[in-house]
Design an enzyme around this catalytic site. Structure first.
Site, PDB file in Angstrom:
ATOM      1  N   GLY A   1      -4.642   8.497   5.529  1.00 56.00           N
ATOM      2  CA  GLY A   1      -3.695   9.473   6.071  1.00 56.00           C
ATOM      3  C   GLY A   1      -2.513   9.672   5.134  1.00 56.00           C
TER       4      GLY A   1
ATOM      5  CD  GLN B   1       0.941   8.737   7.073  1.00 59.10           C
ATOM      6  OE1 GLN B   1       0.439   9.579   7.810  1.00 59.10           O
ATOM      7  NE2 GLN B   1       0.315   7.630   6.721  1.00 59.10           N
TER       8      GLN B   1
ATOM      9  NE  ARG C   1       6.442   6.602   0.461  1.00 60.15           N
ATOM     10  CZ  ARG C   1       5.588   6.427   1.480  1.00 60.15           C
ATOM     11  NH1 ARG C   1       4.485   5.701   1.313  1.00 60.15           N
ATOM     12  NH2 ARG C   1       5.803   6.986   2.660  1.00 60.15           N
TER      13      ARG C   1
ATOM     14  CG  ASP D   1       1.103   0.535   9.569  1.00 60.93           C
ATOM     15  OD1 ASP D   1       0.751   1.404  10.399  1.00 60.93           O
ATOM     16  OD2 ASP D   1       1.401   0.811   8.395  1.00 60.93           O
TER      17      ASP D   1
ATOM     18  NE  ARG E   1      -4.496   0.646  13.357  1.00 64.51           N
ATOM     19  CZ  ARG E   1      -3.898   0.849  12.191  1.00 64.51           C
ATOM     20  NH1 ARG E   1      -2.582   1.004  12.127  1.00 64.51           N
ATOM     21  NH2 ARG E   1      -4.598   0.881  11.069  1.00 64.51           N
TER      22      ARG E   1
ATOM     23  CB  SER F   1       5.957  10.395  10.987  1.00 63.48           C
ATOM     24  OG  SER F   1       5.008  10.478   9.942  1.00 63.48           O
TER      25      SER F   1
ATOM     26  NE  ARG G   1      -2.135  -1.213   8.854  1.00 66.53           N
ATOM     27  CZ  ARG G   1      -1.820  -1.596   7.612  1.00 66.53           C
ATOM     28  NH1 ARG G   1      -1.865  -2.862   7.281  1.00 66.53           N
ATOM     29  NH2 ARG G   1      -1.453  -0.717   6.708  1.00 66.53           N
TER      30      ARG G   1
ATOM     31  CE  LYS H   1      -2.649   1.094   3.880  1.00 67.65           C
ATOM     32  NZ  LYS H   1      -2.630   2.528   4.234  1.00 67.65           N
TER      33      LYS H   1
ATOM     34  NE  ARG I   1      -5.058   8.966  11.040  1.00 67.24           N
ATOM     35  CZ  ARG I   1      -4.466   8.103  10.208  1.00 67.24           C
ATOM     36  NH1 ARG I   1      -5.162   7.529   9.244  1.00 67.24           N
ATOM     37  NH2 ARG I   1      -3.197   7.813  10.348  1.00 67.24           N
TER      38      ARG I   1
HETATM   39  C1  S3P Z   1       2.876   5.137   6.063  1.00 67.09           C
HETATM   40  C2  S3P Z   1       3.537   5.497   7.201  1.00 67.09           C
HETATM   41  C3  S3P Z   1       3.111   5.120   8.545  1.00 67.09           C
HETATM   42  C4  S3P Z   1       2.077   3.997   8.523  1.00 67.09           C
HETATM   43  C5  S3P Z   1       1.037   4.186   7.474  1.00 67.09           C
HETATM   44  C6  S3P Z   1       1.662   4.305   6.102  1.00 67.09           C
HETATM   45  C7  S3P Z   1       3.409   5.589   4.759  1.00 67.09           C
HETATM   46  O1  S3P Z   1       2.560   6.244   9.182  1.00 67.09           O
HETATM   47  O2  S3P Z   1       1.461   3.875   9.790  1.00 67.09           O
HETATM   48  O3  S3P Z   1       0.146   3.086   7.467  1.00 67.09           O
HETATM   49  O4  S3P Z   1       3.026   5.013   3.717  1.00 67.09           O
HETATM   50  O5  S3P Z   1       4.238   6.505   4.759  1.00 67.09           O
HETATM   51  P1  S3P Z   1       3.516   7.271   9.971  1.00 67.09           P
HETATM   52  O6  S3P Z   1       4.647   7.532   9.083  1.00 67.09           O
HETATM   53  O7  S3P Z   1       2.728   8.505  10.227  1.00 67.09           O
HETATM   54  O8  S3P Z   1       3.892   6.554  11.236  1.00 67.09           O
END
Ligand code: S3P
Length: 425
Positions: free
Chosen positions: A92, A165, A26, A310, A341, A163, A384, A21, A120
C-alpha cells in the site's frame, strides 16, 4: 510454507532488527527524485520495499549494490515513462506514495498489485490528488489504476484520516506542484516524509498537525536507515510474555510518531529500558532492553492509534497475558490493511484460547488467559498476523501450526532466523 511453533523457555541475548520499511520506501523514492547519486545504507530487503526499488528502476534509475547492506541509487536524470505497467505487489505504501509522485509527471503510467492490494481503498489519495488537478482512470478507486500525468496545483487539504500514506502522497505531489500544498490531519501520523524532506533540503513547514510544502528539488544526500520498531515489536512482546526473557535490541528507530507501542507497554507495566538515544539521518534511534514482565490491561484509543497502528495485532497478544481488560478503540482503519486485522486477530486468537471480542473499531481482550494452542492458524496473506501468531505460539501449552508463513517476507524475511537465534527451547 507451513511451520510449527513450540513453547519457548525464554528469549536471551542481543539482536539487531532489519531496516525500517517505511523509511526504506521513502529513501528509495526520494533518491529517485534527486537527479543525483544517493548511497543508502541498511535498507529493508522485504518484498514491499523491493516492489518500490523495482518501480524506480522501471522509471529510469539504476541500482548499484556495494555490499549486502549498501546500495547506490543513480538518478542522474528526471524519472521517465516506464515501458511496462508498474507492479506494487502487496504494498500500500508503494502504491499511495508513487501515485503522489506520478500524478504530476509529463507522462502516463499504470499501477497494479496483488489480490489483497487490489481490494484496498485508493479514494483516500485519488480524491485529494484530483483536487490538485490530477487525472486517473480506475474502477471503483481500486488497482489497477492508470495515472495520466499532468501539471498539478497546490491545495490546502483537511484530511479526514490520520494517514501517513495520504499525507506523504500529497507532500510528494506538492514537491512538483505550482504554489503551496498543505495537509492537516486529525492526529499526527508518522512523520518520516517530513524528516527526510528536511534532511534532503525541501521547502517544508510544520505547524502542529499541518504540513506545508512548496515546489522544490530534493538534494542527493546519503541516507542511513535505522532498525524497524514495527519489526522489533514482535521481539519486544515475545520477551515480555515469555518467562526468563532478557534481550537487547540494537539500533531501533524510536521516532515519537512511531513509538506508541513503547508508551502503551510501559503503561501496561512492561520492563523496557531505552538506552543510548542518538540521531541517524534525522531520525532518533536507541537500543531497547526488554525483560519478562507481569503485564496489566489498559485502554488504547485516540491520538495514540496512528503511533502504533501496525502494532495492534501484536499488542493483542500482549493483552492476552495482561491482568484485566484491554480495550482497543478508534482503530477502524485496521480493516483496510493487508487483511481485515480486527476480524483476523479475533478469529485466530480465539482458536489459540484467548478471551477476545471484536467491536466495529477495535477489540476487547480479557486477561490473563493461559493459551492452549494445539491448533492451525491462518495468516490471511498478512505478514503481521503471521508474526503475531508466531509470538503467541512461544507461550502456548501445545505447539501451533501456522499456514503460509512465507508471508513474513513482505516486511521481515529475517524473522525466523533471528527468532531461532535468541529463543531457547
Ligand atoms: C505507512 C503508514 C501506515 C502503516 C503502513 C506504512 C507508511 O499506513 O500502516 O504500514 O509507510 O506511510 P496509513 O498511513 O495508511 O495508516
Amino acid at each position: 510454507m507451513n511451520i510449527t511453533v513450540n513453547k519457548s523457555n525464554g528469549l536471551k541475548g542481543n539482536i539487531e532488527i532489519p531496516a525500517d520499511k517505511s523509511i526504506t520506501h521513502r529513501a528509495f523514492m526520494f533518491a529517485a527524485l534527486t537527479k543525483g547519486r544517493v548511497k543508502i545504507s541498511n535498507f529493508s530487503k522485504g518484498a514491499d520495499c523491493m516492489s518500490t526499488l523495482k518501480i524506480i528502476q522501471n522509471l529510469g534509475c539504476s541500482i548499484e549494490y556495494l555490499n549486502e547492506k549498501e546500495l547506490i541509487i543513480n538518478a542522474k536524470d528526471a524519472i521517465k515513462k516506464s515501458q511496462s505497467p508498474l507492479d506494487c505487489g502487496n504494498s500500500g505504501t508503494t502504491t499511495r506514495l508513487m501515485m503522489g509522485i506520478l500524478a504530476g509527471q509529463n507522462f502516463s503510467c499504470k499501477l497494479f498489485g496483488d489480490q489483497s492490494l487490489s481490494k484496498r481503498p485508493m479514494k483516500r489519495v485519488i480524491a485529494p490528488l484530483e483536487l490538485m488537478g490530477a487525472k486517473f482512470i480506475h474502477n471503483d478507486y481500486k488497482l489497477p489504476i492508470e495515472i495520466l500525468g499532468t501539471q498539478l496545483k497546490g491545495i490546502d487539504y483537511i484530511s479526514p484520516l490520520a494517514s501517513a500514506q495520504v499525507k506523504s502522497c500529497l507532500l510528494l505531489a506538492g514537491l512538483n506542484a505550482e504554489g503551496q500544498t498543505s495537509i492537516t490531519e486529525p492526529y499526527k501520523s508518522r512523520n518520516h516524509t517530513e524528516l527526510m524532506f528536511e534532511y534532503m533540503g525541501a521547502a517544508i513547514q510544520i505547524d502542529g498537525n499541518k504540513v506545508t510544502v512548496s515546489k522544490s528539488q530534493l538534494k542527493p544526500v546519503d541516507i542511513n536507515i535505522c532498525g524497524d520498531i514495527s519489526s522489533a515489536a514482535f521481539f519486544i512482546v515475545a520477551a515480555l510474555i515469555t518467562p526468563n526473557s532478557d534481550i537487547i535490541i540494537k539500533n531501533v528507530g524510536i521516532n515519537e510518531t512511531r513509538n506508541g507501542i513503547i508508551d502503551i507497554l510501559k503503561l501496561m507495566n512492561a520492563n523496557i529500558e531505552i538506552l543510548d538515544k542518538r540521531i541517524i539521518s534525522n531520525e532518533e534511534i536507541a537500543d531497547i532492553r526488554v525483560k519478562y514482565s507481569e503485564l496489566k490491561g489498559t485502554t488504547i484509543e485516540g491520538a495514540i492509534i496512528p503511533r502504533l497502528i501496525d502494532e495492534i495485532p501484536i499488542l493483542a497478544i500482549a493483552a492476552t497475558q495482561a491482568q484485566g481488560t484491554t480495550i482497543i478503540k478508534d482503530a477502524q482503519d485496521l480493516r483496510n490493511k493487508e487483511a481485515d486485522r480486527i476480524t483476523a486477530v479475533k478469529t485466530e486468537l480465539r482458536k489459540i484460547g484467548a478471551n477476545i471480542e471484536e467491536t466495529p473499531d477495535g477489540l476487547v481482550i480479557k486477561g490473563r488467559t493461559e493459551l492452549a494452542g494445539n491448533c492451525e492458524i491462518e495468516c490471511y496473506h498478512d505478514h503481521r498476523i503471521a508474526m503475531s501468531a508466531y509470538v503467541a505460539g512461544l507461550i502456548c501449552k501445545k505447539p501451533i501450526k501456522i499456514n503460509e508463513f512465507q508471508w513474513v517476507d513482505i516486511s521481515f524475511p529475517e524473522f525466523l532466523s533471528l527468532m531461532n537465534k535468541i529463543s531457547t527451547y
